[in-house]
Design an enzyme around this catalytic site. Sequence first.
Site, PDB file in Angstrom:
ATOM      1  N   SER A   1       0.832  -1.197   0.000  1.00 37.56           N
ATOM      2  CA  SER A   1       0.000   0.000   0.000  1.00 37.56           C
ATOM      3  C   SER A   1       0.877   1.261   0.000  1.00 37.56           C
ATOM      4  O   SER A   1       1.738   1.406  -0.860  1.00 37.56           O
ATOM      5  CB  SER A   1      -0.925  -0.060   1.229  1.00 37.56           C
ATOM      6  OG  SER A   1      -1.931   0.895   1.151  1.00 37.56           O
TER       7      SER A   1
ATOM      8  N   HIS B   1      -8.151  -4.864  -0.649  1.00 41.44           N
ATOM      9  CA  HIS B   1      -6.844  -4.279  -0.345  1.00 41.44           C
ATOM     10  C   HIS B   1      -6.223  -4.904   0.901  1.00 41.44           C
ATOM     11  O   HIS B   1      -5.006  -5.052   1.002  1.00 41.44           O
ATOM     12  CB  HIS B   1      -7.004  -2.764  -0.168  1.00 41.44           C
ATOM     13  CG  HIS B   1      -5.704  -2.036  -0.022  1.00 41.44           C
ATOM     14  ND1 HIS B   1      -4.701  -2.111  -0.964  1.00 41.44           N
ATOM     15  CD2 HIS B   1      -5.233  -1.235   0.969  1.00 41.44           C
ATOM     16  CE1 HIS B   1      -3.678  -1.367  -0.564  1.00 41.44           C
ATOM     17  NE2 HIS B   1      -3.971  -0.840   0.604  1.00 41.44           N
ATOM     18  N   ASP B   2      -7.052  -5.279   1.864  1.00 42.17           N
ATOM     19  CA  ASP B   2      -6.574  -5.922   3.095  1.00 42.17           C
ATOM     20  C   ASP B   2      -5.757  -7.184   2.829  1.00 42.17           C
ATOM     21  O   ASP B   2      -5.048  -7.656   3.722  1.00 42.17           O
ATOM     22  CB  ASP B   2      -7.764  -6.308   3.989  1.00 42.17           C
ATOM     23  CG  ASP B   2      -8.080  -5.226   5.017  1.00 42.17           C
ATOM     24  OD1 ASP B   2      -7.268  -4.282   5.152  1.00 42.17           O
ATOM     25  OD2 ASP B   2      -9.125  -5.331   5.679  1.00 42.17           O
TER      26      ASP B   2
ATOM     27  N   ASP C   1      -8.647  -6.097  -5.054  1.00 40.50           N
ATOM     28  CA  ASP C   1      -8.235  -4.813  -4.482  1.00 40.50           C
ATOM     29  C   ASP C   1      -8.702  -3.690  -5.406  1.00 40.50           C
ATOM     30  O   ASP C   1      -8.185  -3.525  -6.503  1.00 40.50           O
ATOM     31  CB  ASP C   1      -6.706  -4.801  -4.344  1.00 40.50           C
ATOM     32  CG  ASP C   1      -6.182  -3.540  -3.659  1.00 40.50           C
ATOM     33  OD1 ASP C   1      -6.955  -2.580  -3.459  1.00 40.50           O
ATOM     34  OD2 ASP C   1      -4.983  -3.518  -3.323  1.00 40.50           O
TER      35      ASP C   1
ATOM     36  N   ARG D   1     -11.893   6.706   9.293  1.00 42.42           N
ATOM     37  CA  ARG D   1     -11.478   5.314   9.377  1.00 42.42           C
ATOM     38  C   ARG D   1     -12.540   4.366   8.816  1.00 42.42           C
ATOM     39  O   ARG D   1     -12.228   3.347   8.189  1.00 42.42           O
ATOM     40  CB  ARG D   1     -11.166   4.962  10.828  1.00 42.42           C
ATOM     41  CG  ARG D   1     -10.638   3.553  11.045  1.00 42.42           C
ATOM     42  CD  ARG D   1      -9.325   3.310  10.325  1.00 42.42           C
ATOM     43  NE  ARG D   1      -8.671   2.085  10.772  1.00 42.42           N
ATOM     44  CZ  ARG D   1      -7.556   1.603  10.255  1.00 42.42           C
ATOM     45  NH1 ARG D   1      -6.949   2.251   9.264  1.00 42.42           N
ATOM     46  NH2 ARG D   1      -7.015   0.506  10.712  1.00 42.42           N
TER      47      ARG D   1
END
Lengths: 383, 383
Positions: free
Chosen positions: B162, B359-360, B326, B231
Site C-alpha cells: 500500500s 486491499h486488506d 483490491d 477510518r
Amino acid sequence: MTDKLYKAPDSVGIVKTQYYTFAEPPDEILLDCGKKLGPITVAYETYGTLSPKKDNAILLLHALSGDAHAAGYHSANDKHPGWWDTMVGPEKAFDTSKYFVICSNFLGGCKGTTGPNCIDTSTGKEYGVTFPMVTIADMVKVQKKLLDYLGIDSLLSIAGGSMGGMQALQWVIDYPDMVRSAMVIASTSRLSPQAIAFDEVARNAIVNDPNWKNGEYYGNSVPHHGLAIARMIGHITYLSDESMHQKFGRRLQSKDTYCYDFNSEFAVESYLHYQGDKFVDRFDANSYLYLTKAMDYFDLSSKFGSLNKAFEHIKSKMLVISFSSDWLFPPYQSKEIVKALMNNDKDVSYMEIFSSYGHDAFLLETDHLTQLVKSFLNHLIEV
Amino acid sequence: MTDKLYKAPDSVGIVKTQYYTFAEPPDEILLDCGKKLGPITVAYETYGTLSPKKDNAILLLHALSGDAHAAGYHSANDKHPGWWDTMVGPEKAFDTSKYFVICSNFLGGCKGTTGPNCIDTSTGKEYGVTFPMVTIADMVKVQKKLLDYLGIDSLLSIAGGSMGGMQALQWVIDYPDMVRSAMVIASTSRLSPQAIAFDEVARNAIVNDPNWKNGEYYGNSVPHHGLAIARMIGHITYLSDESMHQKFGRRLQSKDTYCYDFNSEFAVESYLHYQGDKFVDRFDANSYLYLTKAMDYFDLSSKFGSLNKAFEHIKSKMLVISFSSDWLFPPYQSKEIVKALMNNDKDVSYMEIFSSYGHDAFLLETDHLTQLVKSFLNHLIEV
C-alpha cells in the site's frame, strides 16, 4: 435563450406541482414499523393526457434525491428542467403525446410529500426524528392512494431507477393486478453490505454534525457539514473508477503545481465539495437519514423467504436494465432479479448496458434507455 | 497462555522500539514543500542480526496506519504482535535467522517519529497544522538518514504494501545504488481520482469536527467523530464487495427483525463503528490529514514526465504483487508499474494473487506472500 427552453417541441413545457392530502386522523395509514401516520400530503406532477379508457398511465418512481418534478419547467425563467426531462416529453421515451405520465415525491421525502421536515399536526412542530420509520412498501402504499384519487385503477407501466427500481419491484408484488408492466433500472432486490456501509457512514456524518441537534434544527442552522459529507460519499459511489479517470483524472483545479496545504487542489475534490454544498441547499438532512434507512431495510428475499417466492404472484411484464460499471447497484444484482423472475416463468427481458458512467448511467445513458423504453412500451400497446 | 506467545519458535520475541534523532538546527533537512524541518526523531525496530559484511539488511515500509513495530511483542503480557508478525520471524518470509530486518515509523506519523503531534522545539507547542507538508520522498529521505546512522550502505531488499509500496518505489528511484531489490505490494505509482476522493471526504470529516479546532486539540478532546468517520470510509475501501458479503452479508448484529430506529443493526455497521472507535484511541487525526495528503500527492508520472522516465535509472530487481479484488490499489495500477519497468528492460516479476480480501489482502494472504517473498529473497542470495 434560456426562457425559450420550455417551448422546445419535445418539452412538456411549464408544469405545476400538485398536492393531494389524505389519511386525515382517525384514518391514518398503518406503516410497516407498526405506527400510524396521517394526514399525508403527496406532491405530484402529471404530463400528457389520460385516455378516455384510462389505459395509458405510466407511473415514474424517483431515486433518493429526486422529486415529483420529472419533466418540464416550473416557470418561463426556470433554467433547470425536471430530473428525467431527457426521457419524458412529446416523442421522447415516455412519449407524453401518447402516455399519461405521473410522478410523485415519495413518503419521507422533503419535496412536498410528508416527511420529517413537515409539521406534525398533533404537536404543531416539525416531525424531525419523531417521524416514523418508513419503508419502500409504505412509499408504494402512498403512491397507490394517489392513483386511487386520480381515478386510475390500471397502469400501463411503471419505471424507476435505483431506489425508484426498488419501488417498482414492490409495486408489482403488492399490486399485481394493477401493473401491466414494469421497468427496473440500475436497481436491486436488496442492497449489498458495502452499500449499507456507505449509507451508515453518511448517516453517521449527519448525526455527528453539532447542528443536527437530534434532528431539531429546523429554523436554525442545518447540519451543513454532515449532509455535505453524506452527499460527497454518495457521489463517489454514483461514479465509476473509469468515469472518474475520464472526468477528472489527477488534474489540478486551478494551478499547475501542488500548493502543499489542505485546500482542495484536485479537480475531483472541487467537484465533490461543489456537489456537497449544492445538495445542502436543496435537501433535508433528516430525510436523508430516513430514506437511506428505507433502502437498507429493503430486502425482498428476507421478507418473502426467497426472491423466487417474492415474485411468485406478479403478473407484470418486466424489463430489467443494469449498467456494466455500476458498482453500487451492480449488474449481478439485476441478474438475481431476472433469474428469480425466470424461475417463476415470468415475462422478463434483461439488458446490461455497457457504460463507463457507473450508477449515474441511469440518468445519463439517454439514447440507450430511450431505445429500450420505447420498444418495451410499443410492444405493450401492440399486444 | 497469552504470556507465552513471544516464546513461539517463529517469533522474534520481545522487542523494543528505538529512537534516533538528527537534523538538529541549523542542520534541518529540506523538504519537498520548500520548508526545513528539524530536529527529527525516528522510531524504529530491528529484528535479526546484521551480518559482518552488512549484506543482509531488509527495510520494511509500513502502510498508512502502521508503525515501526512490525514483529514480536513489546512485553511478556503484550497480546498483540507487530503489524507484519505473520511475515517476520525465524523461518518466516522475512527470516530473521538470515536477515537483519528494519522497520521505522515514517515522517509525519504519530508512532514515535516526528509528526504533527510532536513538540515544535521552536515554540514549545505541538506542531498541529504548522507541521510542514511531507511527501513520500521526504519520508524516504528520513529512512535513508536512519540507515546511515545504522551504518548500512546497501540493502538486500526493501518491501512495502500500500503506502509502503509507494515508499519502496521512491527508494529504488532515489537511491538506485543502495537497493538490490524491492517488493511493491498492493501499491501504485499514483492514486486514482477515486482514491483521492475518498481521502478528501475523510479529511473533510476530520476538519469539520468541532473538536479539531484547526488542529490545536492536543490536551483536549480529540476530533473523535471525524477521525472515526475517516477510518470507517477507509475500512470500506480496504475490503471488497465479495469479502463484505462473506464476512457480514446482510446479517443483523443482535436481533432477528428490524428495530425501525437509527441504531446500528446490520453486522457491517457494528464492524465499522468498532473499527472507527478503536482507531481514534491509537491514531492522531492531524497525522491522518498529512499522510493521506502525502499519498494523494505521490505521482511518479507527473514528477518525472512519465512512468518510463521515472524508472530509467533504477538498478533494483523488482517484484510487484497485486490482489485481484483490491479496488483501492487495483491490479491495473500494478500492471502500469510492471509495464514501465519492462519498457526500461528492468528485472521485474509480477504476480496478481487471486483473493477476495480486497486491499486488506496484503496483510491477510500470508501463505501466498510468504511463498513469493521467500523465493524472491532466496534467488537474490543465490545470485
